[in-house]
Design an enzyme around this catalytic site. Structure first.
Site, mmCIF file in Angstrom:
data_model
loop_
_atom_site.group_PDB
_atom_site.id
_atom_site.type_symbol
_atom_site.label_atom_id
_atom_site.label_comp_id
_atom_site.label_asym_id
_atom_site.label_seq_id
_atom_site.Cartn_x
_atom_site.Cartn_y
_atom_site.Cartn_z
ATOM 1 N N CYS A 28 0.869 -1.205 0.047
ATOM 2 C CA CYS A 28 0.057 0.169 -0.066
ATOM 3 C C CYS A 28 0.925 1.203 0.052
ATOM 4 O O CYS A 28 0.646 2.186 -0.927
ATOM 5 C CB CYS A 28 -1.027 0.120 1.105
ATOM 6 S SG CYS A 28 -0.302 0.021 2.786
ATOM 7 N N HIS A 79 -2.042 1.064 7.182
ATOM 8 C CA HIS A 79 -2.496 0.958 5.641
ATOM 9 C C HIS A 79 -2.797 2.397 5.073
ATOM 10 O O HIS A 79 -3.033 3.090 5.863
ATOM 11 C CB HIS A 79 -3.768 0.286 5.463
ATOM 12 C CG HIS A 79 -4.399 -0.151 4.238
ATOM 13 N ND1 HIS A 79 -3.678 -0.772 3.324
ATOM 14 C CD2 HIS A 79 -5.424 0.230 3.350
ATOM 15 C CE1 HIS A 79 -4.025 -1.005 2.174
ATOM 16 N NE2 HIS A 79 -5.312 -0.468 2.369
ATOM 17 N N HIS A 91 -6.250 1.590 -3.598
ATOM 18 C CA HIS A 91 -5.209 1.332 -2.806
ATOM 19 C C HIS A 91 -4.764 -0.181 -2.922
ATOM 20 O O HIS A 91 -5.411 -0.774 -3.805
ATOM 21 C CB HIS A 91 -5.718 1.116 -1.234
ATOM 22 C CG HIS A 91 -6.853 0.290 -1.108
ATOM 23 N ND1 HIS A 91 -7.048 -0.345 0.117
ATOM 24 C CD2 HIS A 91 -7.996 0.262 -1.737
ATOM 25 C CE1 HIS A 91 -8.299 -0.974 0.026
ATOM 26 N NE2 HIS A 91 -8.852 -0.735 -1.124
#
Length: 118
Positions: A28, A79, A91
């Protein structure tokens, strides 16, 4: 936004934990880092470090191209993604094994969003 246009080019790229390659796979934070570096903006490698960079943005002022940071597993940032408008983020997702679009209103993301940066 130019950031959104650049980010969309990565849709479907494989997810790989620790990965930094758009062919072999990205995680990510490498995804966010790459998208912004193509626009001449240097960001740190990890999501937690990236969240310390830029201008804090309140949720009501969220705009396409803003960076989103989440604490999904606990209370630390683990994240990140990029807001693309219409309530969606893009993402590199381990859950989906690829760069995908998700809804910010999904409970997982809605409850774990801890920082927005511009």
């Amino acid at each position: 936004s130019v950031v959104v246009t650049e980010a969309m080019r990565y849709l479907g790229v494989p997810y790989r934990y620790g990965g930094t390659s758009p062919i072999k796979g990205l995680d990510c934070s490498a995804f966010v880092q790459r998208v912004f570096s193509s626009r001449g903006i240097k960001l740190p490698r990890t999501a937690a470090e990236q969240a310390k960079v830029g201008i804090p943005v309140p949720l009501y002022d969220l705009r396409p191209g803003d960076r989103l940071y989440f604490a999904i597993k606990g209370n630390r940032i683990d994240h990140c993604g990029i807001y693309i408008g219409n309530g969606l983020l893009i993402h590199a997702s381990g859950r989906h094994d690829a760069v995908v679009m998700s809804s910010l209103s999904e409970p997982l993301y809605a409850r774990s969003l801890v920082a927005i940066r511009r």
